[in-house]
Design a protein around this motif. Structure first.
Motif, PDB file in Angstrom:
ATOM      1  N   ASN A 156       0.832  -1.207   0.000  1.00 33.44           N
ATOM      2  CA  ASN A 156       0.000   0.000   0.000  1.00 33.44           C
ATOM      3  C   ASN A 156       0.867   1.257   0.000  1.00 33.44           C
ATOM      4  O   ASN A 156       0.574   2.220  -0.718  1.00 33.44           O
ATOM      5  N   PHE A 207       1.023   3.964  -3.042  1.00 37.02           N
ATOM      6  CA  PHE A 207       0.739   5.365  -2.741  1.00 37.02           C
ATOM      7  C   PHE A 207       1.904   6.248  -3.188  1.00 37.02           C
ATOM      8  O   PHE A 207       1.697   7.278  -3.840  1.00 37.02           O
ATOM      9  N   TYR A 211      -3.312   3.407   5.378  1.00 37.67           N
ATOM     10  CA  TYR A 211      -4.271   4.451   5.033  1.00 37.67           C
ATOM     11  C   TYR A 211      -4.912   5.069   6.271  1.00 37.67           C
ATOM     12  O   TYR A 211      -5.294   6.239   6.258  1.00 37.67           O
ATOM     13  N   LEU A 218      -2.380   7.567   7.406  1.00 37.41           N
ATOM     14  CA  LEU A 218      -2.449   8.692   6.475  1.00 37.41           C
ATOM     15  C   LEU A 218      -3.678   9.561   6.757  1.00 37.41           C
ATOM     16  O   LEU A 218      -3.598  10.793   6.732  1.00 37.41           O
ATOM     17  N   ALA A 219      -4.810   8.927   7.058  1.00 33.09           N
ATOM     18  CA  ALA A 219      -6.023   9.685   7.380  1.00 33.09           C
ATOM     19  C   ALA A 219      -5.843  10.489   8.663  1.00 33.09           C
ATOM     20  O   ALA A 219      -6.290  11.641   8.744  1.00 33.09           O
ATOM     21  N   GLY A 224      -8.190  14.974   1.291  1.00 33.51           N
ATOM     22  CA  GLY A 224      -7.167  13.959   1.526  1.00 33.51           C
ATOM     23  C   GLY A 224      -7.583  12.985   2.608  1.00 33.51           C
ATOM     24  O   GLY A 224      -7.359  11.770   2.497  1.00 33.51           O
ATOM     25  N   SER A 230      -8.244   8.977   2.001  1.00 31.61           N
ATOM     26  CA  SER A 230      -7.511   8.009   2.836  1.00 31.61           C
ATOM     27  C   SER A 230      -8.467   7.129   3.632  1.00 31.61           C
ATOM     28  O   SER A 230      -8.238   5.921   3.765  1.00 31.61           O
TER      29      SER A 230
END
Length: 173
Positions: free
Chosen positions: A52, A56, A115, A118-119, A148, A152
């Motif tokens: 992942n 990305f 993710y 990232l979120a 974003g 995410s």
């Protein structure tokens, strides 16, 4: 832009609904399922986390390509292709991995946590938006962080659903 968003939503939902009939490369599934380390939920989850992150990073690097070309909407095509490749990869992971339901959820959470991290970064940046100079309007920067976060969070959810709930199970423990 709204049309692309709605089309993407419909496409992802259709792929989730028809995930049992989704074509995945059988060679990749056979190679992964024969690896002893892949059946360990922590190792396979870490491997998915790395894939992942690689996808990305590659997508972010490729999104700089439209700066040097005059091809309109190339960034949308690149993001669409990245989404399709990710969904096929998650489907292949889900098909190749066998084990208990509890371990499958651990593997899915470990792999999709890229993710989630990232979120969380996006939320922190969104909440802490401050003007860079006096009287700056921070609306567009805040909107970018919010979008974003949304992207995410959707990637985390879809990856978790595909790898955690849509694969074959050996035992429900």
């Amino acid at each position: 832009m709204l049309i692309f968003f709605l089309a993407g939503t419909v496409l992802v939902l259709a792929m989730i609904i028809f995930s049992r009939t989704l074509w995945v490369p059988s060679g990749m599934i056979e190679r992964l399922s024969k690896k002893k380390w892949f059946q360990n939920h922590w190792l396979s989850g870490g491997y998915l986390f790395g894939i992942n992150a690689l996808y990305f990073g590659t997508t972010i690097c490729l999104l700089f390509l439209p700066i040097f070309t005059n091809i309109p909407y190339l960034h949308l095509v690149l993001m669409f292709l990245a989404t399709i490749v990710s969904i096929f990869t998650w489907s292949a992971f889900s098909t190749a991995w066998t084990g208990s339901f509890k371990n499958r959820l651990k593997m899915a959470l470990t792999g999709s946590s890229f993710y989630l991290i990232l979120a969380l970064i996006m939320v922190i940046q969104w909440v802490s938006v401050k003007p860079l100079y006096p009287n700056e309007d921070t609306f567009m920067r805040a909107l970018g962080w919010m979008l974003g976060f949304f992207v995410s969070a959707v990637a985390f959810s879809v990856c978790f659903i595909f790898t955690g709930f849509l694969g074959k199970r050996s035992a429900r423990v």
